[in-house]
Design a protein around this motif. Structure first.
Motif, PDB file in Angstrom:
ATOM      1  N   GLN A 281       8.778  -5.281  28.616  1.00 22.28           N
ATOM      2  CA  GLN A 281       7.436  -4.492  29.212  1.00 22.28           C
ATOM      3  C   GLN A 281       7.190  -5.093  30.301  1.00 22.28           C
ATOM      4  O   GLN A 281       6.349  -4.033  31.129  1.00 22.28           O
ATOM      5  CB  GLN A 281       6.381  -4.791  28.129  1.00 22.28           C
ATOM      6  CG  GLN A 281       6.779  -4.102  26.862  1.00 22.28           C
ATOM      7  CD  GLN A 281       5.734  -4.384  25.908  1.00 22.28           C
ATOM      8  OE1 GLN A 281       4.936  -5.418  25.658  1.00 22.28           O
ATOM      9  NE2 GLN A 281       5.163  -3.402  25.061  1.00 22.28           N
TER      10      GLN A 281
ATOM     11  N   ARG B 187       7.204  -5.071  34.365  1.00 22.40           N
ATOM     12  CA  ARG B 187       7.895  -4.334  35.363  1.00 22.40           C
ATOM     13  C   ARG B 187       7.402  -5.045  36.826  1.00 22.40           C
ATOM     14  O   ARG B 187       6.300  -5.148  37.159  1.00 22.40           O
ATOM     15  CB  ARG B 187       7.465  -2.798  35.678  1.00 22.40           C
ATOM     16  CG  ARG B 187       8.249  -2.208  34.324  1.00 22.40           C
ATOM     17  CD  ARG B 187       8.025  -0.506  34.173  1.00 22.40           C
ATOM     18  NE  ARG B 187       8.886  -0.066  33.217  1.00 22.40           N
ATOM     19  CZ  ARG B 187       8.724   1.451  33.206  1.00 22.40           C
ATOM     20  NH1 ARG B 187       7.986   2.137  33.824  1.00 22.40           N
ATOM     21  NH2 ARG B 187       9.483   1.622  31.898  1.00 22.40           N
TER      22      ARG B 187
ATOM     23  N   THR C   9      13.208  -6.821  36.052  1.00 20.39           N
ATOM     24  CA  THR C   9      12.102  -6.770  34.543  1.00 20.39           C
ATOM     25  C   THR C   9      11.659  -8.032  34.330  1.00 20.39           C
ATOM     26  O   THR C   9      11.936  -9.101  35.378  1.00 20.39           O
ATOM     27  CB  THR C   9      13.145  -6.343  33.454  1.00 20.39           C
ATOM     28  OG1 THR C   9      14.326  -6.858  33.805  1.00 20.39           O
ATOM     29  CG2 THR C   9      13.478  -4.756  33.628  1.00 20.39           C
TER      30      THR C   9
ATOM     31  N   TRP D 256       9.788   4.878  37.207  1.00 20.67           N
ATOM     32  CA  TRP D 256       8.626   4.237  36.739  1.00 20.67           C
ATOM     33  C   TRP D 256       7.539   4.468  37.638  1.00 20.67           C
ATOM     34  O   TRP D 256       7.416   4.627  39.020  1.00 20.67           O
ATOM     35  CB  TRP D 256       8.834   2.736  37.443  1.00 20.67           C
ATOM     36  CG  TRP D 256       9.809   1.629  36.880  1.00 20.67           C
ATOM     37  CD1 TRP D 256      11.008   1.998  35.886  1.00 20.67           C
ATOM     38  CD2 TRP D 256      10.127   0.406  36.883  1.00 20.67           C
ATOM     39  NE1 TRP D 256      11.565   1.133  35.461  1.00 20.67           N
ATOM     40  CE2 TRP D 256      11.110  -0.145  36.020  1.00 20.67           C
ATOM     41  CE3 TRP D 256       9.648  -0.522  37.782  1.00 20.67           C
ATOM     42  CZ2 TRP D 256      11.629  -1.374  36.134  1.00 20.67           C
ATOM     43  CZ3 TRP D 256      10.018  -1.776  37.770  1.00 20.67           C
ATOM     44  CH2 TRP D 256      10.978  -2.321  36.725  1.00 20.67           C
TER      45      TRP D 256
ATOM     46  N   ASP E 220       1.791   2.948  38.571  1.00 15.97           N
ATOM     47  CA  ASP E 220       0.726   2.399  37.691  1.00 15.97           C
ATOM     48  C   ASP E 220       1.306   1.540  36.563  1.00 15.97           C
ATOM     49  O   ASP E 220       0.555   1.025  35.769  1.00 15.97           O
ATOM     50  CB  ASP E 220      -0.296   3.412  37.290  1.00 15.97           C
ATOM     51  CG  ASP E 220       0.130   4.474  36.521  1.00 15.97           C
ATOM     52  OD1 ASP E 220       1.205   4.367  36.163  1.00 15.97           O
ATOM     53  OD2 ASP E 220      -0.946   5.136  36.229  1.00 15.97           O
ATOM     54  N   SER E 221       2.587   1.664  36.481  1.00 16.06           N
ATOM     55  CA  SER E 221       3.477   1.029  35.433  1.00 16.06           C
ATOM     56  C   SER E 221       3.892  -0.211  35.892  1.00 16.06           C
ATOM     57  O   SER E 221       4.209  -1.091  35.055  1.00 16.06           O
ATOM     58  CB  SER E 221       4.511   1.695  34.858  1.00 16.06           C
ATOM     59  OG  SER E 221       5.878   1.645  35.716  1.00 16.06           O
TER      60      SER E 221
ATOM     61  N   THR F 166       3.336  -4.151  36.324  1.00 12.19           N
ATOM     62  CA  THR F 166       2.622  -5.086  35.847  1.00 12.19           C
ATOM     63  C   THR F 166       2.400  -6.360  36.856  1.00 12.19           C
ATOM     64  O   THR F 166       1.458  -7.146  36.472  1.00 12.19           O
ATOM     65  CB  THR F 166       3.152  -5.643  34.536  1.00 12.19           C
ATOM     66  OG1 THR F 166       4.660  -6.109  34.541  1.00 12.19           O
ATOM     67  CG2 THR F 166       3.308  -4.415  33.506  1.00 12.19           C
TER      68      THR F 166
END
Length: 238
Positions: free
Chosen positions: A5, A7, A24, A58, A61-62, A64
């Motif tokens: 999960q 990024r 990732t 992507w 705002d994805s 991380t």
């Protein structure tokens, strides 16, 4: 957060050119852009990031995490990279990892078989000096023997253990000094930092919980920018 999960955006703008990658959580590179144009960080960095995000599907705002090369190196380039990381931390809540540039450069030597046991990284700091750091190959990676600092190359190299390999753009200006020190100069293709190695080092730092609050993130200049030093000399009291 699960590795799948995460990024990650990795930014490398410490040199004359730069690069960025998406990865990732396990450090797998998803997309890459670079080298950016010479001294074109301000105009090319964000368009490159936007293209990569679009190609990867992507949303911005994805993201991380942001791993950013913090120096030492080009003052302007470092400011730009750090500013982008700070902005993303504030705007979307991405966690930030400050990655020492010399550690990224040391990773370049891992492509050599076998890797040199002792490695010196030198970057041109002008006025006959270099930004420098020494590394020891241990447990499959290059371990810094101390913090980055600035020195004349003769003194720095004299303190390094032998046998010694050297890389970094400081070699081009101080080639004869390096040879006189009995060190081996690595191929010039290994002298520039790469965003993929920002990921390599950043993943390890993140796993150790070494995140930096975005508001506290600063470039590692080692010394003050040239304009500040010139201003101080001009206004120094006699």
């Amino acid at each position: 957060m699960d590795v799948g999960q995460r990024r990650i955006l990795a930014i490398e703008t410490s040199g004359r050119t730069g690069s960025v990658v998406l990865a990732t959580g396990g450090g797998q590179i998803t997309a890459a852009a670079g080298p950016l144009g010479v001294h074109a960080h301000a105009s090319e960095l964000m368009p490159a990031v936007e293209r990569m995000l679009a190609d990867a599907g992507w949303p911005a705002d994805s993201l991380t995490e942001v791993f950013v090369s913090i120096g030492p190196g080009s003052f302007t380039g470092l400011r730009i990279g750090v500013s982008v990381a700070r902005t993303l931390s504030w705007a979307i809540g991405a966690k930030v990892v400050a990655v020492p540039t010399l550690e990224c450069l040391a990773c370049n030597a891992l492509s050599i078989t076998p890797p040199p046991p002792n490695l010196a990284v030198i970057l041109d700091a002008k006025s006959g000096r270099v930004f420098c750091g020494a590394f020891e190959f241990r447990d499959g990676r290059y371990m810094p023997t101390g913090d980055a600092y600035m020195d004349v190359p003769q003194a720095f190299l004299a303190r390094c253990p032998r046998p010694l390999a050297v890389l970094g753009d400081g070699v081009s200006r101080h080639c004869q000094v390096v040879l006189d020190a009995g060190a081996v100069i690595l191929d010039s293709g290994l002298w520039a930092a790469k965003a993929e190695n920002v990921v390599r080092v950043g993943v390890r730092l993140a796993e150790a919980g070494q995140y930096t609050p975005g508001g506290d993130l600063l470039p590692c200049y080692v010394r003050r920018p040239d304009p500040e030093e010139k201003w101080e000399r001009l206004h120094a009291k006699p």
